[in-house]
Design an enzyme around this catalytic site. Structure first.
Site, mmCIF file in Angstrom:
data_model
loop_
_atom_site.group_PDB
_atom_site.id
_atom_site.type_symbol
_atom_site.label_atom_id
_atom_site.label_comp_id
_atom_site.label_asym_id
_atom_site.label_seq_id
_atom_site.Cartn_x
_atom_site.Cartn_y
_atom_site.Cartn_z
ATOM 1 N N LEU A 55 0.857 -1.173 0.000
ATOM 2 C CA LEU A 55 0.000 0.000 0.000
ATOM 3 C C LEU A 55 0.898 1.230 0.000
ATOM 4 O O LEU A 55 1.944 1.238 0.655
ATOM 5 C CB LEU A 55 -0.895 0.020 1.240
ATOM 6 C CG LEU A 55 -2.080 -0.952 1.263
ATOM 7 C CD1 LEU A 55 -2.676 -1.017 2.664
ATOM 8 C CD2 LEU A 55 -3.142 -0.540 0.255
ATOM 9 N N ASP A 56 0.491 2.277 -0.723
ATOM 10 C CA ASP A 56 1.247 3.524 -0.693
ATOM 11 C C ASP A 56 1.314 4.050 0.733
ATOM 12 O O ASP A 56 0.453 3.757 1.569
ATOM 13 C CB ASP A 56 0.580 4.567 -1.594
ATOM 14 C CG ASP A 56 0.674 4.204 -3.069
ATOM 15 O OD1 ASP A 56 1.697 3.618 -3.460
ATOM 16 O OD2 ASP A 56 -0.274 4.508 -3.815
ATOM 17 N N SER A 57 2.330 4.874 1.009
ATOM 18 C CA SER A 57 2.525 5.338 2.385
ATOM 19 C C SER A 57 1.339 6.142 2.900
ATOM 20 O O SER A 57 1.028 6.103 4.093
ATOM 21 C CB SER A 57 3.812 6.164 2.481
ATOM 22 O OG SER A 57 3.753 7.284 1.629
#
Length: 349
Positions: free
Chosen positions: A48-50
């Site tokens: 997942l993106d940050s």
């Protein structure tokens, strides 16, 4: 395939459901799991993106070899789409590339409904996909362009949960729950929905709710996540700090408690978990356990039941005759042939 002894000091492995918090990289989440289980052998089934939060399904020990199978599962998300601006990354941390007026509520509802079913979707350039052997995100960061062809994806459901109306009456943001097939980019859906309703759009917030039958509410750390609403997403954006990485992250009381929860919720491979993952299940006759562990040629006679014809082509979990011990994974191939994927050796072997 060469037989591999997977008794590597990390036990028989298992699956950990982990709730990633926004502002943490997926890598730093693996750091938590590695320290909790005292192993470096972990493998995620999709990052997942940050800025995003939600469910990470993490395989440990020998089960890391199953990560690619779990990546293929359908997924569900809660997403906040902001209108009026499109960014190069298709999410709020990117650079603005286009602006447009806010759309009306009816136009937003029609656009969301339009993007359901099987679609041809163009993935974002800022992605982990490879173009001519090079990661697309590396091409994008270098300032170059690359043509990523559209590919079929399926949006099983898209339900609007919440609107945020701008002062002029248009829709500034909408929160949508999506249920999608593997390979679907929610960022691309945000872009395309914005274009469809005569505006521009990007993803302001994202939370992964499920991967296959695995649910966020069952994950270690789920209680640390704030409720996901348009208001909470904007509050997070306003207070956002650089993403925490493993190198800079110093364990505190919350982290140590989270590691305890990871240990408590580690799920070893059982028949129920194998079925949940969509694997075939076979039971090895007791007199063939030693032969199995020594990599002897696999034969139908070694198993307590006749393998189902529909299991051909599937990965199959092998258990002891009483179903209590997980012994390893094999590939059940067409024509009644079998090959080893890996074997779990006895603890005292």
């Amino acid at each position: 395939m060469t037989l591999q002894n997977e008794n590597t000091g990390v036990g028989k492995g298992g699956i950990v459901l982990f709730a990633k918090r926004p502002g943490f990289t997926s890598f730093s989440s693996l750091f938590t799991i590695k320290h909790a289980l005292e192993t470096s052998k972990v493998g995620h089934t999709g990052t997942l993106d940050s800025f995003a939060s939600g469910l990470l399904v993490v395989c440990t020990g020998p089960l890391t070899r199953l990560a690619s199978r779990i990546t293929e599962f359908d997924k569900s998300y809660d997403a906040v789409i902001e209108f009026g601006r499109e960014t190069d990354t298709l999410e709020w941390t990117g650079n603005m590339v286009r602006t447009a007026p806010f759309p009306g509520k009816d136009a937003v509802a029609a656009a969301v409904a339009l993007f359901t079913g099987t679609l041809m979707q163009k993935p974002p350039l800022f992605s982990a996909l490879h173009v001519n052997g090079e990661r697309a995100s590396s091409i994008a960061r270098s300032g170059r362009q690359a043509d990523i062809p559209a590919r079929p994806v399926t949006v099983f459901g898209a339900d609007i949960e919440e609107y945020l109306t701008a002062s002029g009456g248009g829709v500034k943001a909408v929160r949508v729950k999506f249920s999608v097939s593997k390979g679907t980019y929610i960022r691309s859906l945000a872009r395309d929905i914005g274009e469809s309703c005569g505006s521009a759009a990007h993803l302001a917030g994202l939370r992964r709710l499920s991967v296959g039958s695995f649910r966020l509410e069952d994950a270690a750390g789920a209680a640390l996540l704030a409720p996901f609403t348009i208001e909470s997403v904007y509050k997070l954006i306003q207070t956002a700090a650089p993403a925490k990485s493993a190198e800079k992250y110093v364990p505190d009381e919350t982290e140590l408690s989270l590691q305890n929860e990871v240990r408590a919720k580690l799920r070893p491979m059982t028949e129920n978990l194998a079925a949940e993952c969509g694997f075939g299940i076979l039971h090895l006759r007791e007199e063939y356990v030693r032969a199995f562990r020594n990599g002897k040629t696999l034969k139908k006679a070694m198993f307590a039941e006749e393998p189902a014809a529909e299991d051909a082509g599937r990965r199959t979990a092998v258990f002891s005759s009483d179903g209590e011990e997980f012994l390893g994974m094999i590939a059940h191939e067409a024509g009644g042939h079998y090959s080893y994927l890996f074997v779990i050796y006895a603890e005292n072997a």
